[in-house]
Design a protein around this motif. Structure first.
Motif, mmCIF file in Angstrom:
data_model
loop_
_atom_site.group_PDB
_atom_site.id
_atom_site.type_symbol
_atom_site.label_atom_id
_atom_site.label_comp_id
_atom_site.label_asym_id
_atom_site.label_seq_id
_atom_site.Cartn_x
_atom_site.Cartn_y
_atom_site.Cartn_z
ATOM 1 N N ILE A 35 -4.003 -35.145 59.611
ATOM 2 C CA ILE A 35 -2.936 -34.141 59.711
ATOM 3 C C ILE A 35 -3.236 -33.163 60.836
ATOM 4 O O ILE A 35 -2.353 -32.800 61.635
ATOM 5 N N ARG A 36 -4.489 -32.749 60.927
ATOM 6 C CA ARG A 36 -4.886 -31.790 61.955
ATOM 7 C C ARG A 36 -4.742 -32.380 63.351
ATOM 8 O O ARG A 36 -4.206 -31.738 64.263
ATOM 9 N N LEU A 37 -5.192 -33.623 63.532
ATOM 10 C CA LEU A 37 -5.087 -34.270 64.838
ATOM 11 C C LEU A 37 -3.628 -34.575 65.196
ATOM 12 O O LEU A 37 -3.236 -34.494 66.362
ATOM 13 N N ALA A 38 -2.830 -34.925 64.172
ATOM 14 C CA ALA A 38 -1.405 -35.151 64.417
ATOM 15 C C ALA A 38 -0.737 -33.868 64.909
ATOM 16 O O ALA A 38 0.154 -33.905 65.767
ATOM 17 N N ARG A 39 -1.194 -32.725 64.385
ATOM 18 C CA ARG A 39 -0.656 -31.443 64.839
ATOM 19 C C ARG A 39 -1.006 -31.222 66.313
ATOM 20 O O ARG A 39 -0.184 -30.764 67.101
ATOM 21 N N GLN A 40 -2.237 -31.576 66.677
ATOM 22 C CA GLN A 40 -2.635 -31.456 68.085
ATOM 23 C C GLN A 40 -1.802 -32.357 68.979
ATOM 24 O O GLN A 40 -1.346 -31.952 70.048
ATOM 25 N N VAL A 41 -1.593 -33.591 68.542
ATOM 26 C CA VAL A 41 -0.774 -34.530 69.317
ATOM 27 C C VAL A 41 0.637 -33.981 69.485
ATOM 28 O O VAL A 41 1.239 -34.070 70.560
ATOM 29 N N GLY A 42 1.176 -33.392 68.430
ATOM 30 C CA GLY A 42 2.514 -32.804 68.502
ATOM 31 C C GLY A 42 2.591 -31.694 69.535
ATOM 32 O O GLY A 42 3.556 -31.595 70.300
ATOM 33 N N LEU A 43 1.561 -30.837 69.572
ATOM 34 C CA LEU A 43 1.523 -29.760 70.555
ATOM 35 C C LEU A 43 1.460 -30.313 71.973
ATOM 36 O O LEU A 43 2.154 -29.831 72.879
ATOM 37 N N VAL A 44 0.628 -31.345 72.173
ATOM 38 C CA VAL A 44 0.509 -31.950 73.502
ATOM 39 C C VAL A 44 1.810 -32.634 73.910
ATOM 40 O O VAL A 44 2.203 -32.604 75.081
ATOM 41 N N CYS A 45 2.501 -33.251 72.957
ATOM 42 C CA CYS A 45 3.797 -33.878 73.260
ATOM 43 C C CYS A 45 4.816 -32.836 73.712
ATOM 44 O O CYS A 45 5.666 -33.113 74.565
ATOM 45 N N MET A 46 4.739 -31.632 73.149
ATOM 46 C CA MET A 46 5.616 -30.556 73.618
ATOM 47 C C MET A 46 5.310 -30.223 75.082
ATOM 48 O O MET A 46 6.217 -30.072 75.897
ATOM 49 N N VAL A 47 4.016 -30.116 75.408
ATOM 50 C CA VAL A 47 3.618 -29.856 76.791
ATOM 51 C C VAL A 47 4.069 -30.989 77.707
ATOM 52 O O VAL A 47 4.434 -30.768 78.871
ATOM 53 N N THR A 48 4.075 -32.208 77.181
ATOM 54 C CA THR A 48 4.426 -33.381 77.972
ATOM 55 C C THR A 48 5.865 -33.330 78.475
ATOM 56 O O THR A 48 6.200 -33.989 79.463
ATOM 57 N N LEU A 49 6.719 -32.563 77.824
ATOM 58 C CA LEU A 49 8.088 -32.403 78.333
ATOM 59 C C LEU A 49 8.089 -31.832 79.757
ATOM 60 O O LEU A 49 8.978 -32.141 80.556
ATOM 61 N N ALA A 50 7.092 -31.009 80.072
ATOM 62 C CA ALA A 50 6.972 -30.504 81.445
ATOM 63 C C ALA A 50 6.668 -31.646 82.407
ATOM 64 O O ALA A 50 7.132 -31.655 83.557
ATOM 65 N N TYR A 51 5.901 -32.635 81.942
ATOM 66 C CA TYR A 51 5.566 -33.781 82.786
ATOM 67 C C TYR A 51 6.710 -34.773 82.880
ATOM 68 O O TYR A 51 6.833 -35.494 83.877
ATOM 69 N N VAL A 52 7.554 -34.828 81.852
ATOM 70 C CA VAL A 52 8.792 -35.605 81.958
ATOM 71 C C VAL A 52 9.645 -35.017 83.085
ATOM 72 O O VAL A 52 10.233 -35.742 83.901
#
Length: 482
Positions: A35-52
Motif C-alpha cells: 500500500i505504501r509503495l503503491a502510494r509512492q507510485v501514484g505520486l510519481v505518476c502525477m509527476v509523470t503528467l509533466a513528462y507527458v
C-alpha cells in the motif's frame, strides 16, 4: 512498550548503518508495504503528467507540419507559411528553449524547492501552447515553440530531482523510469491526435496534460530532502514517515541528509562552489559523457528520423506504420527498463544496451555497404530488406532499456540535495546541446562518412560506451542519495 517496538529499537542500536535500516524495514508487513509503495507510485505518476507534456512537444512538428501543408489557415484568419529553415526551427527552437529552461530551473529548484518549481513550469507550458494555437504569423508560432521548450528544460531538472528524493531506495530506478514512459506516451498522444486534428486544435489538446498536472501538484508533498536542507526538519520527518512507513528509521535518513549536505554546520555554503570539488567534477564528467554518448550512438537520430533512415536503407514500409512500430517498441523498451533497473543495476543496463546497439548498427552499416556495392544483377539484398528494419527497431528498443533513461537517472542520483539541481542542469544542458548537434549534423555527417560509415560511427561510439560504462560508471542501485 510493545515487543515489536523493543525489537525495532534493538535493531537500530545494533548497527547505525544501512544493514540495520534494511533489517528494520524487513519487519514491515507485506500488505502495508504494498500500500505504501503503491502510494509512492501514484505520486510519481502525477509527476509523470509533466513528462507527458514534454513528450507532446517532441513529436508535435511531425503531424503539425503535415497539417499545415494541407491547410495553413490560422484561427484568426491569416495564413502561416514556412520555408525549409523555419520547418526545421519548429523542432530545434524547442531544444534551444530546453537549454535555457534547464539553466533557469537549476536556479529556481534550489531556491524555491522542487514542488513550487514544478507548479511554475506549468505557466510556460500553457502559454506556449496557447500562443502556438492562436499564432497569426510564422514568427509568433515559432516563439510559442521556444516557450514550451523552456518548460521542457525545467521539467527535466525539477521532475527527476523530485522523483529521486521521493522514492524508496530499492525501487528508485523503477520510479525514475516512469517519467521516461510519460515522455513516450506523450509523444504517442500527440501523434494520435495529430492524425485527426488540424495543427491549431492539436496545440490546444497538447495543453491538456500540463493543465491536469497543475491540478495534481496540489496533492503532492514537498520534497523531504529539500526540507531537510532548508532546516525544516520536523516537516521533513512527517513527510518521510508517510513515505517510508512506521518501520523505517526516518531519523537515520534525515541525519544522513544533514551530514551529506552539511546542514547546521554553522557556515553558509555556496552550492555552485561545492560543484568545483574534485569528486563532484569527476561525477559530472561521467554523467556528461553518458549524455554525449547517448546522442552520438544514434539514439535520438533514429527516434527522430526513423522513416528517413529506413527509406534510405531500402526498407519498404509505410511511414505511419513505422511511426506506430517505433512508438510501441519505445514503450516496450521503457517497460523493460522499469523492470530491470533495480534488479541488474544502472551500470549493467548501460553495458548491455550499448553492446546490443553497437551490434545492430554495425550490422546495419554492413548491410547497406554490401547492398550498395552488390552487382546490379544480384537480387540477394532485395530479399533481405527486413534486415535494416530489424536493426533499426531493435536499436530503438534496446536504447530505451539503458542508453536513454540511465543518464537522466544518475544525473540526479550522483549528487547531494544541496547541488543536485545545479549539477543536473549542467549535465542535461550539455545533453541538449548534443541532441541539437546530432540532429543538425545528421545530413552533413552522412555526406562526409557515407551512409554505412555513419552507422559504423554510431556503432563504434556504442562500443566505446560499453568500455566507458564498465570502467567509469558508479553503480547507484540500492545506494542512498543525499
Amino acid at each position: 512498550m510493545t515487543n515489536e517496538t523493543l525489537e525495532i529499537d534493538a535493531l537500530k542500536e545494533k548497527d547505525g548503518g544501512g544493514e540495520a535500516v534494511q533489517a528494520v524495514e524487513e519487519l514491515e508487513p507485506l500488505g502495508e508495504k504494498r500500500i505504501r509503495l503503491a502510494r509512492q507510485v501514484g505520486l510519481v505518476c502525477m509527476v509523470t503528467l509533466a513528462y507527458v507534456s514534454l513528450g507532446a512537444i517532441i513529436t508535435w512538428p511531425s503531424p503539425a507540419l503535415s497539417s499545415l501543408a494541407e491547410n495553413n489557415a490560422t484561427l484568426v484568419g491569416t495564413e502561416v507559411v514556412f520555408n525549409s529553415t523555419q520547418k526545421d526551427m519548429t523542432g530545434s527552437l524547442a531544444f534551444v528553449g530546453t537549454l535555457l529552461g534547464a539553466w533557469l530551473a537549476g536556479l529556481a529548484v534550489n531556491k524555491l524547492g522542487r514542488l513550487i518549481s514544478l507548479q511554475i513550469i506549468v505557466v510556460p507550458y500553457l502559454v506556449g501552447w496557447i500562443v502556438t494555437a492562436l499564432a497569426p504569423t510564422t514568427s509568433v508560432l515559432l516563439i510559442g515553440r521556444f516557450v514550451v521548450g523552456l518548460a521542457s528544460g525545467g521539467t527535466t531538472i525539477a521532475g527527476y530531482a523530485y522523483v529521486i528524493e521521493l522514492s524508496d531506495v530499492n525501487i528508485r530506478g523503477m520510479m525514475a523510469t516512469i517519467p521516461t514512459m510519460g515522455v513516450v506516451l506523450g509523444s504517442l498522444y500527440t501523434v494520435a491526435f495529430g492524425y485527426v486534428l488540424p495543427w491549431h486544435y492539436l496545440s490546444i489538446v497538447c495543453a491538456l496534460p500540463p493543465f491536469l498536472f497543475l491540478i495534481c501538484t496540489f496533492f503532492l508533498p514537498a520534497s523531504p530532502s529539500f526540507l531537510v536542507v532548508r532546516g525544516r526538519r520536523q516537516q521533513a520527518i512527517a513527510i518521510l514517515t508517510r513515505l517510508r512507513g512506521r518501520y523505517a528509521d526516518v531519523e537515520a535518513e534525515v541525519l544522513e541528509l544533514e551530514r551529506r549536505n552539511a546542514v547546521n554546520s554553522g557556515t553558509k555554503r555556496s552550492s555552485w562552489r561545492d560543484m568545483l570539488e574534485r569528486d563532484v567534477l569527476r561525477r559530472m564528467g561521467v554523467v556528461i559523457t553518458l549524455f554525449v554518448l547517448m546522442q552520438l550512438c544514434g539514439n535520438f537520430v533514429l527516434m527522430s528520423y526513423t522513416a528517413r533512415i529506413l527509406e534510405a536503407t531500402g526498407a519498404s514500409m509505410d511511414p505511419d506504420a513505422i511511426t506506430v512500430i517505433a512508438g510501441v517498441l519505445r514503450v516496450a523498451g521503457t517497460l523493460t527498463a522499469i523492470l530491470v533497473l533495480d534488479v541488474i543495476g544502472r551500470r549493467y543496463c548501460l553495458i548491455i544496451s550499448h553492446a546490443i546497439n553497437a551490434c545492430c548498427l554495425i550490422l546495419l552499416g554492413a548491410y547497406v555497404y554490401l547492398a550498395e556495392h552488390a552487382d546490379p544483377t544480384d537480387d540477394t539484398y532485395k530479399n533481405l530488406t527486413w534486415v535494416p528494419t530489424v536493426c533499426v527497431t531493435m536499436s530503438l528498443f534496446i536504447c530505451d532499456v539503458g542508453v536513454h533513461p540511465v543518464p537522466f537517472i544518475v544525473s540526479s542520483e550522483y549528487f547531494p540535495t544541496s547541488i543536485r539541481a545545479q549539477a543536473s542542469s549542467v549535465c542535461i544542458s550539455t545533453g541538449t546541446i548534443a541532441t541539437f548537434l546530432a540532429l543538425q549534423l545528421y545530413s552533413v555527417m552522412q555526406e562526409a562518412l557515407t551512409q554505412p560509415g555513419l552507422y559504423w560511427f554510431y556503432g563504434a561510439v556504442s562500443v566505446f560506451g560499453v568500455v566507458f560504462s564498465f570502467v567509469a560508471v558508479i553503480e547507484t542501485k540500492g545506494e542512498t542519495v543525499g
